[in-house]
Every structure is written in C-alpha cells, then in structure tokens.
Write an enzyme that holds these catalytic residues in place. Structure first.
Site, short mmCIF file in Angstrom:
data_model
loop_
_atom_site.label_atom_id
_atom_site.label_comp_id
_atom_site.label_asym_id
_atom_site.label_seq_id
_atom_site.Cartn_x
_atom_site.Cartn_y
_atom_site.Cartn_z
N LYS A 34 1.41 7.01 -0.29
CA LYS A 34 0.20 6.21 0.00
C LYS A 34 -0.48 6.84 1.21
O LYS A 34 0.19 7.35 2.13
CB LYS A 34 0.59 4.77 0.32
CG LYS A 34 -0.55 3.90 0.82
CD LYS A 34 -1.63 3.70 -0.23
CE LYS A 34 -2.83 2.94 0.34
NZ LYS A 34 -3.95 2.88 -0.66
N CYS B 183 -11.64 6.93 0.68
CA CYS B 183 -11.29 5.53 0.47
C CYS B 183 -12.56 4.69 0.47
O CYS B 183 -13.33 4.72 1.44
CB CYS B 183 -10.35 5.01 1.57
SG CYS B 183 -9.98 3.26 1.32
#
Ligand code: HRO
Length: 312
Positions: free
Chosen positions: A44, A130
């Site tokens: 992640k 993101c």
C-alpha cells in the site's frame, strides 16, 4: 510457455502482481499475495505518518468494477520496510515493490531517505496519482510539479524507481508527460491509477454508495480498460526504451493481460478483480494468459510485447 518477465533489471517468475492499494495494507494481506502465484507484491502507498484514511464506507464493488475513496490509509513506511525486510530474508530470490507518496517534495525526499537508510533492496513505486485525499490534487496532473519532484528524487535516490501515473485523456498530455519522464533514469512508468472522482449511485435509495467526498471516488475495473490500454501504449510509443511500462487497469482475465502486454507492458498489476476474487486469481490469470499465447504460437512475452498493429 512462460509468463516470466524482467523489470528494473530483476527477474520475476510471473508477470502478474497486485496493484498498490489492493491486498497489501498489512502483513496479513501481503502474506497472501506472497504465497500466491503472483510474481511479487507492491505495498500500500506508504506515507510519512500512519493514516487511518477516509470514513467508511469507502470502497464499493460494482457490476463492472469498483469505486474507492480510501484516503491513503496505511501503517506508515517503517511498518512496510520491516515487512519487506523480513520477506527479503525469508524468500530472498524475489524482488519486492515499495509504494510511497509524500504530501510535498520534502516528504518524498524524507520517504526516500528512510528507504536508503534501510536494508530495502527492491523497487520503489512513487505514487503521483492518489485522487482521494480531500485538498490534495493528483500530482500527476501538475506537469511542472512532476518535473520538480523527479528532479529532486533522482538527486537523492539512486536505486530502481518508477512512478504510478493517473490516466491521461489528451494526446498533447501524453506528449508533454513523456517529454518530462524521458529526462529521468526511471526504471518504469505504471499506467494507470484509478480514473479519479467518478460517481456511483444506488438508484433504489437515491444515494451515493461511499461516504467520503459526497460519494466521489476512483473508478476501477471494466470501465477503465480502454483508457488503461491507451495510456500503456501511448507511453510505450513515446518513452526511452530503457523506461519499461507496468500495465494496470481493467485486468480480470488472461486476455486482458495479453492486451496490456501487446500494448507494451512488461508487468501487469491487478486491482479490482483481485479485490473481488482474492489472490487465487493469479492462478486463473496465468493459465488464461498461457492459453491465449498458445493459441497464437507464442512461448514468451517478448514474442508479442508492444507488437500492437495499426490499420494504416
Ligand atoms: O484512496 C486511496 O488510498 C487511493 N485510491 C486509489 O484509487 N488510488 C490511489 O493511488 C490511492 Cl492512494
């Protein structure tokens, strides 16, 4: 028939791996990808401090894919560096990927300094895309910022490093980004991250399906495959051949992976479909890709990588 590949100078027994964000939040999830037929894993995206992320519900599968506004929940970089260090000792003949993302250039530098100071011997994936932190723009859409970040990054970090990009939708943007990326000794470019700020609606309740950002979130799955293939091929056509392509987006079958490789991908990452099926999916994807290859008389990925034909 082999689905092995080479990336950043490292060999991988299989060209399939998870996409950052999926099945990689903690040791429990990463262990499952490590034990699967995936060629490796990426963590992640790690930030300087641990983050709890956005309020739930923040992920929803849909009939054709998924929507997420996780908000970069992660355990913080030290946690992942410890995990990868353990795996480097336990399974030494594999190379692992560490995804990172800073909220500014100083944080990017800080994250890379932490990696340099550790015993990490893998590949860094710098996430520039993101879409889900309120107030944080997708860096990949700010071309000047991308150039400034990469200038700093390659001044301070000298290990293998690539970037995770958002999808682009304009030929001029492919040209402009490629001109920037070609200035740097990148190991790879990973296209694409989710298509940012889509909206999924539950018509029965007349409500959105995720809580953050009034239901706006990154879109993955079948919806994004044409965009993913275009981004993979656009950068494959434009980048210095020393910069390899990782293809991400809309892969749920061996044929989808075949298409990404035909467009130029050296490695393929699976997100939405992995979230739905679990790491067992890598067995089916590998078998299906081998079947596609066998039907066409190919025995290795380089037999067809990047060999998409045009009609002109
Ligand atoms: O909300 C997220 O954590 C997230 N979600 C995405 O779809 N892509 C990303 O890069 C990230 Cl960092």
């Amino acid at each position: 028939i082999s689905t092995e590949t080479t990336l950043a100078g490292y060999h991988f027994d299989n060209c399939f791996m998870n996409a950052a964000g999926v099945y990689c939040y903690d040791a429990a999830e990463l262990n499952q990808v490590q034990a699967s037929m995936a060629g490796t894993f990426v963590t992640k995206s790690a930030t300087v401090m641990p983050r709890s992320g956005n309020p739930e519900p923040r992920y929803q599968p849909t009939r054709l894919g998924s929507i997420n506004s996780m908000g970069l929940p992660n355990e913080g970089l030290p946690y992942y560096l410890d995990y990868v260090s353990q795996q480097q000792k336990a399974v030494p003949d594999k190379t692992y990927f560490q995804s990172i993302t800073g909220f500014n250039i100083e944080e990017d530098e800080q994250l890379l300094a932490q990696i340099s100071a550790s015993d990490f011997k893998g590949v860094v994936e710098l996430n520039l895309s993101c879409p889900n932190v309120p107030g944080k723009p997708q860096t990949g859409y700010d071309f000047e910022m991308v150039e400034r970040i990469l200038t700093r990054v390659f001044t301070v970090y000298h290990g293998p490093l690539g970037v995770k990009l958002p999808p682009y939708f304009d030929i001029v943007h492919f040209d402009q980004m490629a001109a920037i990326l070609n200035q740097f000794p990148l190991a790879f470019v990973n296209s694409v991250n989710s298509i940012g700020n889509g909206l999924k609606i539950d018509v029965a309740t007349e409500r959105v399906v995720i809580k953050p950002k009034h239901g706006f979130g990154g879109i993955g799955g079948d919806y994004i495959k044409p965009t993913a293939l275009a981004n993979v091929h656009a950068f494959y056509q434009r980048l210095n051949p020393a910069i390899q392509i990782i293809g991400t987006g809309g892969i749920k079958s061996g044929q989808d992976a075949f298409e990404h490789i035909l467009c130029g991908a050296s490695m393929v990452q699976v997100g939405t479909a992995l979230q739905k099926e679990g790491p067992i999916i890598f067995e089916r994807l590998t078998r299906e890709l081998q079947t596609s290859m066998a039907q066409k008389g190919y025995t290795k990925l380089s037999d067809f990588r990047g060999k998409l034909q045009y009609l002109d």
